[in-house]
Structure formats: structure tokens, C-alpha cells
Design a protein around this motif. Structure first.
Motif, PDB file in Angstrom:
ATOM      1  N   GLU A 508       0.946  -1.359  -0.326  1.00 50.50           N
ATOM      2  CA  GLU A 508       0.127   0.009  -0.156  1.00 50.50           C
ATOM      3  C   GLU A 508       0.625   1.544   0.045  1.00 50.50           C
ATOM      4  O   GLU A 508       0.333   2.197  -0.649  1.00 50.50           O
ATOM      5  N   LYS A 509       2.214   1.697   0.735  1.00 46.93           N
ATOM      6  CA  LYS A 509       2.602   2.503   0.568  1.00 46.93           C
ATOM      7  C   LYS A 509       3.703   2.579  -0.253  1.00 46.93           C
ATOM      8  O   LYS A 509       3.622   3.612  -0.642  1.00 46.93           O
ATOM      9  N   LEU A 510       4.121   1.326  -0.872  1.00 45.36           N
ATOM     10  CA  LEU A 510       4.359   1.739  -2.702  1.00 45.36           C
ATOM     11  C   LEU A 510       3.943   2.189  -3.428  1.00 45.36           C
ATOM     12  O   LEU A 510       3.800   3.444  -4.257  1.00 45.36           O
ATOM     13  N   ALA A 515       7.238   9.462  -7.657  1.00 44.21           N
ATOM     14  CA  ALA A 515       8.469   8.690  -8.279  1.00 44.21           C
ATOM     15  C   ALA A 515       9.775   9.460  -7.353  1.00 44.21           C
ATOM     16  O   ALA A 515      10.824   9.200  -6.850  1.00 44.21           O
ATOM     17  N   GLU A 516       8.980  10.884  -7.197  1.00 42.70           N
ATOM     18  CA  GLU A 516       9.844  11.864  -6.394  1.00 42.70           C
ATOM     19  C   GLU A 516      10.321  11.511  -4.657  1.00 42.70           C
ATOM     20  O   GLU A 516      11.587  11.771  -4.495  1.00 42.70           O
ATOM     21  N   ALA A 533       7.710   3.452  -9.739  1.00 44.25           N
ATOM     22  CA  ALA A 533       6.742   3.822  -9.825  1.00 44.25           C
ATOM     23  C   ALA A 533       5.639   3.165 -10.820  1.00 44.25           C
ATOM     24  O   ALA A 533       4.270   3.193 -10.434  1.00 44.25           O
ATOM     25  N   ASP A 534       6.328   3.096 -12.145  1.00 39.05           N
ATOM     26  CA  ASP A 534       5.111   3.241 -12.941  1.00 39.05           C
ATOM     27  C   ASP A 534       4.452   1.768 -13.419  1.00 39.05           C
ATOM     28  O   ASP A 534       4.127   1.261 -14.074  1.00 39.05           O
ATOM     29  N   ALA A 537       2.538   1.010 -10.451  1.00 36.10           N
ATOM     30  CA  ALA A 537       1.063   0.656 -11.148  1.00 36.10           C
ATOM     31  C   ALA A 537       0.418  -0.175 -12.117  1.00 36.10           C
ATOM     32  O   ALA A 537      -0.566  -0.429 -12.057  1.00 36.10           O
ATOM     33  N   ASP A 538       1.608  -0.507 -13.388  1.00 36.82           N
ATOM     34  CA  ASP A 538       1.504  -0.686 -14.517  1.00 36.82           C
ATOM     35  C   ASP A 538       0.467  -2.347 -14.247  1.00 36.82           C
ATOM     36  O   ASP A 538      -0.131  -2.940 -14.468  1.00 36.82           O
ATOM     37  N   THR A 539       1.433  -3.047 -13.021  1.00 36.78           N
ATOM     38  CA  THR A 539       1.420  -4.606 -12.373  1.00 36.78           C
ATOM     39  C   THR A 539       0.115  -4.492 -11.833  1.00 36.78           C
ATOM     40  O   THR A 539      -0.203  -5.487 -10.876  1.00 36.78           O
TER      41      THR A 539
END
Length: 677
Positions: A508-510, A515-516, A533-534, A537-539
Motif C-alpha cells: 500500500e505504501k509503495l 516517484a519523487e 513507480a510506473d 502502477a502498471d502491474t
């Protein structure tokens, strides 16, 4: 008759090699070598192959014109022939049979001849061009190991190597490239400053007008020791195969020796003064160590595809490196190619540290001496060969950005299976499942049945049931291992451990972290942070599907109470009996410790069921003083982690060190090398 285009090209290359060798010889003998021995040997061997009778090959050194008095050597200081590998040494031994061989370290310093008249030192002469050198007597008298009065009527020459220890170099002379450069430059200073930091180790002697003075090489070394000189460690062998084994044992411990050595010198025990007077003596040879760094020419670049990433691999001229012949070497990424200024045809330095894959480290210094004509730019692929999408050049990686690229999806499944170490689910079977559209996502693995697998060729009922059983074995993974299994580009478990240790310790934290914020983690950059970060989100849908299958869970973040092994690291070698090595690593991490793939300086324990083996990991651990424990001790630490400090304090259990070669006799050695054997 007109020359062919190929002959003209060869003549041009010969002229270039002769020019380079002359220039590098001059810099070497004047104390500031511009390139390494390995790089010089590449040039020398190429010229020897193209033009064996070149006058440059017969010339030993350079003419010095710096004002020192010039003195002729009593016996010419010629160059030794060399063997770069066991095959070349065996060929020399077959051509030069002997009842007994004398073997010494090949000292990596500056050669010096001491000339005596009736026992008194008259002159100390540098190697120069091998015939005439510089008289640096006043400087030599300041060095350790130089005997001014032999207390005998000896008239003749004594040869040795002027050395600087690595300890002195580290303390005072790191502005010099290495200890040899430092010694060579200091001993030729007009004011002699620094010569007290140098030491002479002797290895040869000759008596003017009496070639039979010394009955053999062993007697000669004993005489030198009696006169007060220090000699290099010496052994005597009758079998060339024993010399090959001894060379490996010395190479393994060379970093523990106080001075730099780069191989062994092997001589027939019988003294042959006529052979010694040759420009290149035939009855002795320098048997060099296998290189950890070598020089070759980059001929082309191939692009290896792994998932979505295209990794450049350099194809070079074959070169011996750390015991193997290397023709392929990593180039890592596009930015490295650009930063190094590499072109097809460039001379490159290749390294192979420990057991890792060879890597092109950069341009060789000799590349700057070569004209750019004939060199071409390295071409980068522009589109994905699988889906046709334009590739993205991110600097640190070249990749296909299409999230649905078939190759990318297949690689993700393969990566997951590898992280979980499901060995029964092989690459071939995964590809078959993928090609039949049965497994396209990681979560699809958890819906497979034994009946389905039984439909595949040579997959019996029992085998299919075994595969399914291993896939469905409940596993609790650390968050770092879980994320790494989803094959985010360039992001492995080590990087994710840094992220989770920085406080992003739940999924959840991840998912909530921009990204910053991830970029602020020590050791991460903006590009890697954005990839994480991307990728998270994508997976996300696929991660949720895997967790929903109920087989895989993410372990709770470790607390102080559940991390008794925090600060301790373990490396495994060989097989365990109670569990797989990967399970052992997971158990260490679950208790807050870390698992390493190699023996490094700060390692806490090496775990092996064969502590007495002579494996490279065992030897390195023993050299570094790292405790070597067996599986029973490891299991005790897992069961009673509070004992870990006691085991660490107990120190290393030293593996059997092989002992002395029973076929090799030793002579006495001086203070510098005491303890290094």
C-alpha cells in the motif's frame, strides 16, 4: 610486382606496431609506463606474428639521454620469453626438457645490475637498452638490500629487481600509476630522494671470466643469501604439471604478498651462461598469471534481448582472461557506449573480476595512439523485433515500451518462476504454455491443473502432479522479492530491499508513493525511481490477481523484535540438504539478515557443507578471515538467532590449505616474503 591491397594493409599495420612499441618501450624504461604489461604484450604478440624478424623485437629497451653516466652490462640484460597459459608453458617445457626446474616469483619492478670489483660495489646499472644502462650507484646505496662490501674477492655482476611495497606506495606515492612506475622513477632521480623507500631483491649472479663458478642455480641463490642479499621465494620441481599447479596457488594468494608479482620465472637448474648471454634466453621463461584485465579490439556489437530490454554485447578478438578465452563482453547500456566513445575497431580494456561475466571497462590507452580511420560508429536497434514498437533509449537501458509486448509478458512469467525457484517448471514448458495462450500472466500459473500439464509431450501424470504441487506450495515472500518477481525493468531484489528499508515496507505504501519520494532513497536515481513507480502502477491488477489466488502472501514488515539477524550477511556455496539454497536465503532475510551471492569483505558467514574444499569461495573467505560454517551451524543460528554473535566471535574455521607440494623443494627466503608463502 605490385603489392596486393591486403599486403599494403599488413605493411601499414606493421609500421604502426613498430612505432607504438618503440614509444612505449621508451616510456617504460624511463620510469613512466603509459600502458599495462597486458596491453604491451598484445602489441608485441601481434608484431611477432606479422613480422617475426622485425628489428624492434630484438631491441630490449630505450636509449637514455638524461645525463646519467652510461655503463655496459657485464652480461646483456635480455628479455625473457613468456608463456601466457598452461598450453604455452607445456610447449616450452617439451622443447626445453630438464631433470629439475628452479621456480621463482616474477617480480614486477625495475631491473638493476650491481657490478663488483674484488668484492666492493663499483657500479649499479639500470637495464637501459639491455646492453648499456645508467650508472645510479649513489641512489642504489640508499636502497634496502644493496650490499656495498661482499667481504670476498668476487668480481662480476649481481642482478636484481628494485621494488616498492604496496604499503609504501599507498602511504606516499599514489600519484604514480603503480609500484613499478614509482620504483622506476624514484631510482633514477638525480638527487636520489625517496630511494630509501625501495628494496632490491636479487635472483642471478655471474663471475667475470669464470662461467663455471656456480655449479647450478640453487647454489647460486644460496651464495647470494650468504653474501647478505635477499632472494625471492624459490621452489624446485621435476614435473611441469606441478609447476602449473604451483602457479595457480601463488596466483590465488598474490594479493597477500607485500610486493607486486605478475607470474613465475622458470629456469633449468643447470646454469648455462651461454644461454644467459642471448638477447632472449631459451632455457628460462616467464610464466605469467592469468589476467584479470586484458586488451582486445572491438569488432562488432550484438544486442541481447531479455524481456523488453536490449543489452549490448561486445564481440572482440579472442583474448585470454582469468583462465578462459574471452570473445564476448558486456557493454551494459547505451550511455556506457557513448560515455566511453566506443567505435567498432576501438582497442578496449576488458575485466573479469572474480567469477562475473567479462565486461568492457573502457578504451585502452593505446587506442588514443591509433588513427580513427577504419573505425565505425556502433549502430543501435530502433524497433522491437517482436512487436515492431519503436524502442525507447532511456540512456541506462534500451527497451520496448509496449506493456503488452509478447516477449515482455513471457519474460515476466519466467522471472517469477526464477524468483520463487520453481525448478520443476522449466523454460521449455513455460514457453509451451505461453504459446498455447494458457499462461500469459503470472496469475495464470495458479489456475493450472495436473490434467492440463499431462497433455504436453513427455509430461507423465506423476511429473505433472509434482509441478502443480510446487507451484501451489504456500510461500510468504518479502515485499522486495514479491515486487522483483514482476520483472520491472532493471529493478531487482537488491534495489527493492533498499526501497523497503527506507520505509516503503508495504504494498500500500509503495502504491501511494510518488516517484519523487522513491528517488530520495539513498543509492537510487530519478530514472530507477520512475521505473518502480510506473511498474507498480502498471502491474497492480496482476499483483492483486496473484495475491487473490491465496498461494502467495507478502510477509509483514520486519520489526526490531523479529530481526535478530539484522546486520549479519550470509553467502552459500554448494548444496544444502535440509532445504534449497534459495529457501535458506529467504529464511535469513525473514530474520532481518541479508544474503550475498559472492564472498566480499564485510560478509558475516560463508555456509558450506564442505568447509575443507579448495573452492574459490572457501579460499577467499579464509583469506579475509570470514567464518566458514556448515549447515548444522546455520540451522542452529536459524533456530537460535541469539547465538549468531557467539558464532561470529568464534572466527573462521579454516579450510584445508592444500599444504606444500610434495614434489617441490623450497629454499630459504628473505624477510620481505616471510609469511607470504
Amino acid at each position: 610486382m605490385a603489392k596486393t591491397k591486403e599486403q599494403t594493409k599488413t605493411d601499414t599495420r606493421i609500421a604502426a606496431l613498430e612505432r607504438l612499441i618503440r614509444g612505449y618501450q621508451e616510456s617504460y624504461y624511463n620510469g613512466e609506463a603509459e600502458i599495462s604489461d597486458a596491453e604491451f604484450d598484445i602489441l608485441w604478440d601481434e608484431l611477432k606474428e606479422l613480422h617475426p624478424s622485425s628489428p624492434v623485437l630484438a631491441k630490449v629497451g630505450a636509449d637514455n639521454t638524461d645525463g646519467f653516466p652510461k655503463v655496459r652490462h657485464i652480461i646483456p640484460m635480455g628479455s625473457q620469453d613468456k608463456a601466457a597459459n598452461p598450453e604455452e608453458f607445456r610447449a616450452w617445457a617439451a622443447k626445453t626438457p630438464a631433470d629439475s626446474y628452479v621456480v621463482q616469483y616474477k617480480l614486477d619492478g625495475a631491473s638493476l645490475e650491481l657490478q663488483y670489483e674484488k668484492g666492493r660495489l663499483a657500479r649499479a646499472v639500470t637495464r637501459g637498452d639491455g646492453i648499456i644502462g645508467d650508472d645510479i650507484t649513489q641512489n642504489a646505496l640508499k636502497m634496502k638490500g644493496v650490499v656495498a662490501d661482499l667481504k670476498t674477492d668476487f668480481t662480476g655482476g649481481i642482478r636484481g629487481e628494485v621494488l616498492m611495497t604496496r604499503e609504501i606506495w599507498r602511504k606516499k606515492y599514489q600519484d604514480k600509476a603503480n609500484t613499478r612506475n614509482a620504483a622506476n622513477g624514484i631510482m633514477r632521480r638525480k638527487d636520489g630522494a625517496g630511494c630509501e623507500d625501495l628494496k632490491l631483491i636479487t635472483y642471478d649472479a655471474s663471475v667475470s671470466g669464470n662461467d663455471g663458478y656456480f655449479p647450478d642455480e640453487i647454489a647460486k641463490l644460496a651464495w647470494l643469501t650468504e653474501r647478505g642479499f635477499e632472494t625471492s621465494p624459490t621452489k624446485e620441481f621435476s614435473d611441469p604439471e606441478d609447476i602449473i599447479a604451483y602457479r595457480q596457488s601463488v596466483s590465488d594468494k598474490r594479493k597477500t604478498i607485500p610486493v607486486d608479482i605478475d607470474g613465475l620465472v622458470i629456469k633449468d637448474r643447470r646454469t648455462d651462461m651461454a644461454d644467459l648471454r642471448r638477447a632472449r634466453p631459451e632455457r628460462q621463461i616467464a610464466f605469467k598469471f592469468e589476467l584479470e584485465a586484458a586488451v582486445s579490439i572491438l569488432r562488432r556489437v550484438e544486442w541481447s534481448e531479455s524481456g523488453a530490454t536490449y543489452t549490448p554485447i561486445g564481440i572482440v578478438d579472442p583474448v585470454r582472461l582469468a583462465g578462459t578465452t574471452v570473445q564476448r563482453a558486456n557493454l551494459n547500456n547505451p550511455d556506457m557506449i557513448r560515455a566511453m566513445g566506443l567505435k567498432i575497431g576501438s582497442a578496449v580494456t576488458i575485466v573479469k573480476r572474480g567469477e562475473i561475466i567479462p565486461k568492457i571497462e573502457g578504451l585502452s590507452p593505446m587506442d588514443a595512439q591509433e588513427p580513427d580511420s577504419g573505425k565505425t560508429d556502433i549502430e543501435f536497434p530502433e524497433t522491437c523485433e517482436t512487436c515492431g514498437t519503436a524502442l525507447t533509449d532511456g540512456g541506462t537501458r534500451l527497451y520496448c515500451p509496449n506493456p503488452d509486448c509478447p516477449k515482455r509478458l513471457l519474460h515476466r512469467v519466467e522471472k517469477w518462476v526464477n524468483v520463487l525457484d520453481i525448478r520443476e517448471l522449466g523454460e521449455k514448458l513455460i514457453r509451451q504454455l505461453y504459446d498455447k495462450n494458457r499462461v500469459r500472466r503470472i496469475a495464470d500459473l495458479y489456475t493450472l491443473t495436473a490434467a492440463e500439464l499431462g497433455e504436453f509431450e513427455r509430461m507423465g501424470e506423476l511429473s505433472a502432479a509434482k509441478v502443480i504441487r510446487h507451484i501451489r506450495t504456500p510461500r510468504s515472500l518479502s515485499l522486495a522479492a514479491f515486487v522483483a518477481g514482476f520483472d520491472l525493468e532493471g529493478v531487482g531484489e537488491t534495489i527493492m530491499e533498499k526501497v523497503t528499508s527506507a520505509g516503503f515496507d508495504t504494498l500500500e505504501k509503495l502504491r501511494a508513493a510518488p516517484a519523487e519520494a522513491i528517488a530520495d532513497v539513498y543509492g537510487l536515481g530519478e530514472i530507477t525511481a520512475k521505473t518502480i513507480a510506473d511498474g507498480i502502477a502498471d502491474t497492480a491488477p496482476e499483483m492483486d490477481a496473484v495475491l487473490a489466488a491465496g498461494v502467495i502472501t507478502i510477509a509483514d514488515p520486519p520489526s526490531a523484535d523479529t530481526q535478530p539477524l539484522r546486520g549479519y550477511s550470509f553467502c552459500f556455496t554448494g548444496e544444502l540438504t535440509a532445504m534449497k539454497r534459495s529457501e535458506g536465503e529467504e529464511k535469513v532475510k525473514a530474520l532481518g539478515g541479508s544474503a550475498k551471492s559472492a564472498v566480499v569483505k564485510d560478509l558475516s558467514f560463508l555456509v558450506t557443507n564442505d568447509p575443507e574444499s579448495g573452492s574459490s569461495k572457501n579460499r577467499k573467505a579464509a583469506d579475509l578471515g570470514i567464518p566458514i560454517i556448515d549447515e548444522s551451524v546455520f540451522l542452529d543460528i536459524l533456530a537460535h538467532p541469539e547465538k549468531v554473535s557467539d558464532y561470529a566471535a568464534a572466527g573462521a574455521k579454516s579450510p584445508g590449505g592444500g599444504g606444500k607440494n610434495k614434489k617441490g623443494k623450497e629454499t630459504a627466503q628473505g624477510d620481505l616474503f616471510s609469511g607470504s608463502e
